[in-house]
Enzyme design. Structure first.
Site, short mmCIF file in Angstrom:
data_model
loop_
_atom_site.label_atom_id
_atom_site.label_comp_id
_atom_site.label_asym_id
_atom_site.label_seq_id
_atom_site.Cartn_x
_atom_site.Cartn_y
_atom_site.Cartn_z
CG ASP A 80 -2.04 1.19 1.16
OD1 ASP A 80 -2.31 1.51 -0.13
OD2 ASP A 80 -2.88 1.33 2.12
CB THR A 239 -7.64 5.93 10.79
OG1 THR A 239 -6.89 6.53 9.37
CG2 THR A 239 -7.47 7.27 11.46
O1 G3H Z 1 -3.92 3.22 2.55
C1 G3H Z 1 -4.63 3.52 4.37
C2 G3H Z 1 -6.47 3.87 3.59
O2 G3H Z 1 -6.31 4.37 2.48
C3 G3H Z 1 -6.57 4.71 5.09
O3 G3H Z 1 -7.13 5.27 5.30
O4 G3H Z 1 -6.77 5.70 7.70
O5 G3H Z 1 -8.71 6.90 6.58
O6 G3H Z 1 -8.61 4.85 7.25
P1 G3H Z 1 -8.14 5.97 6.52
ZN ZN Z 2 -4.90 4.93 1.36
#
Ligand code: G3H
Ligand code: ZN
Length: 288
Positions: A80, A239
Site C-alpha cells: 500500500d 485509522t
Molecule cells: O491506504 C490506506 C487507507 O487509505 C486508509 O485510510 O486511515 O482513512 O482509513 P484511513
Molecule cells: Zn490510502
C-alpha cells in the site's frame, strides 16, 4: 481458487466492495482474518512502506500465502502507498499480490512515467512467473497519514477530473485507480468528508477500471454504500483499526496492571479490532 483480479470482478458484478485493512502486527492480522472467515468474504491485507518494514516483507508474504493456500481462503496482500519504483519492485519480487505506486505528490508527468515503469515491471514478472500482479496508482489529492486530524486539510476539495483519470489510465495501463472523490486519509475531528457518488460513476464510466476508495475511516455508512453503488470495488480502512488498537490496549493495561503475558494483554485488542472489521465488512458486502 479465483485470483484477486477475479474477486474484484465478482465484487463489481455483485455491487459490493472488498475490504482492505492495514496491519502492523500479527494480532491485527488475526482479527481481520477471523472476521473475513466468519463472514466468508474475500479480504485484502495492506502494508504501507512503514508497516512493511516493521512486519517484514518475507514474513508477511509467507503468512498470507500460507493462509490462502493451506486454508484455501481468499486473503491477499497489497503493498500500500509505495513511493518509488524500487520499493514497488521489491514488494513485487517478495511475492505481493498487488502494489500501489503513489505518485500523487509528483508532477503528472513524473507520476505517469513511474507508474508506467511499475506496470511494465509487473507485466514482465507475470510473463516470467505466471503470477497475476495488480498495479494500482493514485491520481488527485487524498491527503496523507492514517491518523487523527483537527480539520479537513487544505486542498482536500481538489477532486480527480474524469478526463484526467481516463488519460492517466490509458497512458499507464494500470489495473486499478485510486481517484480523489471526497475522502481523506485519517479521521477528522471536526466534520466528515463526503463521497461524490456522481464523480465516482463518471470516473468508472470513462476509465473502465476497478476503483479503490482510500481514506475510508470515519466516513458515513451512506457514503460507503453510495460509493459502492457508483463503482467503488475496494475500500481501505486503517485509522479506525489503529484507534481501536490504541484504546483497547490502554484499557487492557489499565484494567490488569499486573498482567505480563502479551497474549492475555492483547486479547481485548483483537476483539476490539474484530468489531471494527466485522462492521465494515458487513457494510461493504451488503450483509446487513
Ligand atoms: O491506504 C490506506 C487507507 O487509505 C486508509 O485510510 O486511515 O482513512 O482509513 P484511513
Ligand atoms: Zn490510502
Amino acid at each position: 481458487m479465483k485470483t484477486l483480479r477475479e474477486y474484484i470482478k465478482e465484487a463489481n458484478d455483485k455491487k459490493v466492495a472488498i475490504g482492505h485493512f492495514n496491519i502492523s502486527n500479527l494480532e491485527t492480522l488475526h482479527a481481520v482474518y477471523n472476521m473475513a472467515k466468519k463472514l466468508n468474504v474475500p479480504v485484502i491485507i495492506g502494508l504501507s512502506e512503514g508497516e512493511e518494514d516493521f512486519v517484514g516483507k518475507v514474513e508477511a508474504v509467507a503468512i498470507i500465502k500460507t493462509l490462502r493456500e493451506k486454508e484455501n481462503f481468499p486473503i491477499f496482500l497489497n503493498a500500500d502507498h509505495h513511493y518509488s519504483f524500487d520499493r514497488v519492485k521489491t514488494s513485487i519480487d517478495a511475492g505481493f499480490d498487488s502494489v500501489i505506486f503513489d505518485g500523487a505528490n509528483l508532477s503528472l508527468e513524473e507520476n505517469i512515467k513511474i507508474t508506467k515503469k511499475c506496470v511494465d515491471y509487473a507485466r514482465k514478472v507475470t510473463t516470467e512467473t505466471g503470477r497475476d500482479i495488480l498495479v494500482e496508482a493514485e491520481l488527485g489529492y487524498i491527503g496523507s497519514g492514517s491518523n487523527i486530524k483537527e480539520t479537513i486539510p487544505e486542498g482536500a476539495g481538489i477532486k480527480t477530473k474524469p478526463e484526467d483519470a481516463r488519460n492517466f489510465v490509458e497512458m499507464t495501463g494500470i489495473d486499478m485507480l485510486a481517484p480523489s472523490v471526497g475522502s481523506i486519509h485519517g479521521m477528522i475531528k471536526s466534520g466528515k468528508p463526503h463521497i461524490d457518488g456522481e464523480l465516482v460513476a463518471e470516473i468508472k464510466k470513462v476509465t473502465g477500471v476497478p476503483l479503490v476508495l482510500h481514506g475510508g475511516s470515519g466516513l458515513r455508512d451512506e457514503d460507503f454504500t453510495n460509493g459502492i453503488k457508483a463503482g467503488i470495488n475496494i475500500i481501505h480502512i486503517s485509522t479506525e483499526i489503529r484507534l481501536a488498537y490504541d484504546e483497547a490496549l490502554k484499557k487492557s493495561l489499565a484494567d490488569k496492571p499486573d498482567e505480563v503475558a502479551p497474549y492475555k494483554i492483547l486479547q481485548p485488542v483483537v476483539e476490539a479490532i474484530e468489531k471494527v472489521v466485522e462492521d465494515r465488512l458487513k457494510l461493504f458486502n451488503n450483509l446487513y
